[in-house]
Design an enzyme around this catalytic site. Structure first.
Site, short mmCIF file in Angstrom:
data_model
loop_
_atom_site.label_atom_id
_atom_site.label_comp_id
_atom_site.label_asym_id
_atom_site.label_seq_id
_atom_site.Cartn_x
_atom_site.Cartn_y
_atom_site.Cartn_z
N ASP A 1 -2.79 1.03 6.91
CA ASP A 1 -1.86 0.75 5.81
C ASP A 1 -1.38 -0.70 5.84
O ASP A 1 -1.17 -1.31 4.79
CB ASP A 1 -0.66 1.71 5.87
CG ASP A 1 -1.09 3.15 6.01
OD1 ASP A 1 -1.34 3.79 4.98
OD2 ASP A 1 -1.20 3.61 7.15
N ASP B 1 0.89 -1.16 0.00
CA ASP B 1 0.00 0.00 0.00
C ASP B 1 0.93 1.21 0.00
O ASP B 1 1.40 1.64 1.06
CB ASP B 1 -0.90 -0.01 1.24
CG ASP B 1 -1.84 1.18 1.29
OD1 ASP B 1 -2.22 1.68 0.22
OD2 ASP B 1 -2.18 1.61 2.41
N GLU C 1 -1.04 -1.17 -4.88
CA GLU C 1 -2.29 -0.44 -5.10
C GLU C 1 -2.09 0.57 -6.21
O GLU C 1 -1.13 1.33 -6.21
CB GLU C 1 -2.75 0.27 -3.82
CG GLU C 1 -4.09 0.96 -4.00
CD GLU C 1 -4.62 1.56 -2.72
OE1 GLU C 1 -5.31 0.86 -1.98
OE2 GLU C 1 -4.29 2.74 -2.46
#
Length: 188
Positions: A141, A7, A68
């Site tokens: 996260d 992430d 991501e």
């Protein structure tokens, strides 16, 4: 399959590694968050992220990296920082010959919760449940990095089938064009 989920972010970059088994079986191997101070120069923040990610890649030796995908964000600075962190990670993977796949937030949410509009609490709860963790991964996260890795594990067979179908279609198109060209040449 060993998947490293990332992430990306400049202030907090979530990292995870999971092992995929048969079907939808997944096991968490490691999770952490790299933090960089916002008052530090950009290049130093990216170097910290790069060094940490490279250490993780060398230690865990993932088969694939799931990152991501940056999406339109109201805050351009946040989107830019996320993209820069993601780029550093993709570059480190490319140097090691590790495949990189990008997944949108809605793809990840849909994979782990069944709802592409799930909130962070729902994603964290499902990640905790799927991986049978004793405690919820924090901060968000960390949970998001785990969710990315789970998403990729579960989507990888479909991604492979799509790539094979695209390759077959390209080969058939090439053969068809060659046949047409040969027939045109024969009629001259």
């Amino acid at each position: 399959m060993r998947v490293m989920g990332v992430d990306p972010g400049l202030t907090r970059c979530g990292l995870s590694v999971i092992e995929g088994g048969k079907g939808r079986q997944v096991v968490a191997l490691d999770v952490d968050v790299v933090r960089t101070p916002s008052d530090e120069p950009l290049q130093h923040r990216l170097l910290t992220i790069s060094d940490t990610v490279e250490h993780w890649m060398d230690t865990h030796v993932p088969d694939v990296i799931a990152i991501e995908r940056v999406f339109a964000n109201q805050n351009a600075n946040t989107a830019m920082g996320t993209a820069q962190a993601g780029g550093v990670i993709a570059l480190a993977a490319a140097r090691r010959g590790i495949d990189v796949h990008f997944h949108t937030p809605s793809e990840v949410k849909a994979a782990v919760t069944g709802n592409g509009n799930a909130d962070k609490a729902q994603v964290t709860a499902m990640v905790t449940r799927i991986l049978a963790l004793q405690t919820k991964p924090t901060p968000a996260d960390a949970a998001d990095a785990l969710a990315l890795a789970i998403c990729h594990c579960w989507r990888a067979p479909m991604i492979a089938r799509m790539a094979a179908a695209e390759a077959l279609a390209a080969e058939q198109q090439r053969k068809f064009k060659a046949t047409i060209k040969a027939k045109a040449k024969a009629t001259r």
